[in-house]
Design a protein around this motif. Sequence first.
Motif: not given
Length: 199
Positions: A138-148
Amino acid sequence: MTIDLSFVLDPQFFSLVILPLLIFTARVVDVTFGTLRIIFVSRGLKLLAPVVAFIEILIWLVAISQIFQNIGSVVNYIAYAAGFAVGSYVGIIVEERMAIGLMLVRIITHHDPKNLISALKSNDFGVTVVDAVGKHGPVRLIFLVVKRKDLETVIGMVHQHNPNAFYTLADVRSANGGVIPHLYRKPRRWLSGRYRKGK
């Protein structure tokens, strides 16, 4: 004491030194603008891209016209090629300093990411977490969109809370909705486990 600069006007000195330097400089500026233009187009910056393209081609015409007027000069060829190479490098450095656009950060971790998620949320980053199964369980996926400009902050949090996590980065052409820190907010840097406002 007077310095004699009459040699600068000597035709041979001008053609062997001054002109190649001018061509080199023009090519560096031209290619730098070209690199930025490509990046602006890929980011969908419709106003900046044409302006940069105009400046780029204008400088290029000046440089290439000098090459054609002195077509037998090997030194000018070398200056032109060297300016192209240096301009490519300078363009990348300038773009990195400007840090325009958004990035998609994907983080995969086997360990409990609770502290990492809490740190991200407490700094106004929108986070999406998905349970998944990897090669070793099992793993956790973390997604996020950020400014460079905020990317350094996010990567610093990952290293602090989940140093063994696997992460990937991808450019985002556009984004709508979600939680992304305000576009004009000054970026925060990760330093010794603390945040300080970017200067």
